[in-house]
Design an enzyme around this catalytic site. Structure first.
Site, PDB file in Angstrom:
ATOM      1  N   LYS A  57     -22.221   2.777 -12.365  1.00 26.41           N
ATOM      2  CA  LYS A  57     -20.895   3.082 -11.815  1.00 26.41           C
ATOM      3  C   LYS A  57     -20.287   4.295 -12.525  1.00 26.41           C
ATOM      4  CE  LYS A  57     -20.266  -1.699 -10.390  1.00 26.41           C
ATOM      5  NZ  LYS A  57     -19.687  -3.023 -10.634  1.00 26.41           N
ATOM      6  N   GLN A 101     -16.092  -5.954 -15.301  1.00 29.61           N
ATOM      7  CA  GLN A 101     -17.401  -6.379 -14.792  1.00 29.61           C
ATOM      8  C   GLN A 101     -17.597  -7.894 -14.930  1.00 29.61           C
ATOM      9  OE1 GLN A 101     -19.704  -4.253 -13.268  1.00 29.61           O
ATOM     10  NE2 GLN A 101     -20.823  -6.120 -12.799  1.00 29.61           N
ATOM     11  N   ASP A 124     -11.917  -3.253  -7.166  1.00 29.28           N
ATOM     12  CA  ASP A 124     -12.904  -4.231  -6.683  1.00 29.28           C
ATOM     13  C   ASP A 124     -12.301  -5.090  -5.573  1.00 29.28           C
ATOM     14  OD1 ASP A 124     -15.360  -3.868  -7.841  1.00 29.28           O
ATOM     15  OD2 ASP A 124     -14.934  -5.103  -9.600  1.00 29.28           O
TER      16      ASP A 124
END
Ligand SMILES: NC(=O)c1ccc[n+]([C@@H]2O[C@H](COP(=O)([O-])OP(=O)(O)OC[C@H]3O[C@@H](n4cnc5c(N)ncnc54)[C@H](OP(=O)(O)O)[C@@H]3O)[C@@H](O)[C@H]2O)c1
Length: 291
Positions: A57, A101, A124
């Site tokens: 990412k 994460q 997200d």
């Protein structure tokens, strides 16, 4: 049956086009003197797969001209330390997006930590705020993988209005938001799970079949309505390498279009993360620009 060959949807190509578009838009923002988007990544612990994802990412951010700020915390980090870090990032104007994460170490509550992220920086799309906005049909930041599937369907010119869509899987990360996005696009979605009776028969009704189960090749060729569009989200390790939730060899001769594994849905998730980070940077603090 149509004599048209089955379209193999090229997720790599769609992802590359999205990433290029984001890079172009970031460059024009910067050239116009506007702030550069920035993504803060938080990784707690040393899960090797999570390291690989976060590294990928951050690399994608660098390629798109997006700044990235990485915060690596030890596995035993206390709850209030993580919440304090997120509060700081929420207040930092150089940070447009925040990603924590998952999975988190067991002593941390994923709901609590995720929900501490400012809704407008939640790239997200996993906070209650963004899930609620999606459920209410309001604009907001969408979870990256289902948002990516919508891009793939669009790229393949799949008409959704009025069509029967079946999503296998009801996770908060994918299945639920996928059903909502299909509904928002005027399809008629059904969301299935392990208690769904006669799953194969439900799948056979689908014009668009989306599998996100985590069971290698569970969806067989005779579960698919001839001419249906099949989106395979599954990533399963097998002795032959990565395989999806759909038996590709059987499905490819029944479907009108299908995503391969690998090279289908997989590459689009990071591209959508970059898109969300740019959107979060563009959106004024009171509204979202994303539809
Ligand atoms: N390409 C990408 O970037 C990407 C992103 C996200 C996920 N994935 C992949 O997509 C798959 C699903 O991910 P996820 O996070 O949504 O997984 P998850 O949280 O484990 O959810 C799996 C879902 O599948 C359902 N399910 C499991 N076995 C079933 C069965 N035999 N029949 C019917 N339904 C069944 C479960 O039902 P219950 O709710 O009843 O338990 C659950 O809703 C995984 O392979 C994952 O690696 C890929």
């Amino acid at each position: 049956l149509s004599s048209e060959p089955t379209l193999i949807i090229d997720g790599k190509a769609v992802a590359a086009a999205v990433r290029e578009q984001v890079a172009t838009d970031v460059a024009s923002r910067v050239a116009a003197g506007e702030p550069k988007p920035g993504l803060a990544t938080i990784l707690i612990g040393d899960d090797p797969a999570s390291h690989v994802y976060v590294t990928a990412k951050r690399k994608a951010c660098a390629q798109a001209g997006i700044a990235s700020f990485h915060h690596q915390l030890p596995a035993g980090t206390r709850r209030h330390t993580v919440l304090d870090l997120i509060s700081q990032l929420n207040d930092d104007p150089s940070v447009s997006g925040i990603l924590c994460q998952l999975p988190l170490p067991a002593h941390l509550d994923e709901q609590e930590i995720t929900n501490h992220i400012d809704t407008f920086k939640d790239v997200d799309g996993l906070t209650i705020g963004n899930a609620g906005r999606l459920a209410l049909g309001l604009s907001g930041l969408r979870p990256c993988t289902p948002a990516g599937v919508m891009l793939l369907l669009d790229h393949a010119n799949v008409a959704l209005q009025g069509k029967r869509a079946v999503v296998i899987g009801r996770s908060s990360l994918f299945g639920k938001p996928m059903g909502q996005l299909l509904l928002a696009a005027d399809a008629t979605p059904t969301t299935c799970h392990r208690h769904t009776e006669d799953l194969a028969a439900v799948c056979r009704e689908a014009d668009i079949l989306v599998a996100a189960v985590g069971q290698a090749e569970m969806v067989r060729g005779d579960w698919i309505k001839p001419g249906a569009v099949v989106i395979d989200v599954g990533i399963n390790r097998s002795p032959d390498g990565l395989v999806g939730d759909v038996c590709f060899a059987e499905a490819v001769s029944v479907a009108s279009a299908i995503t391969p594994v690998p090279g289908g849905v997989g590459p689009i998730t990071i591209a959508c993360l970059l898109m969300n980070t740019l959107d979060a940077c563009r959106a004024p603090a009171t509204s979202f620009s994303t539809g």
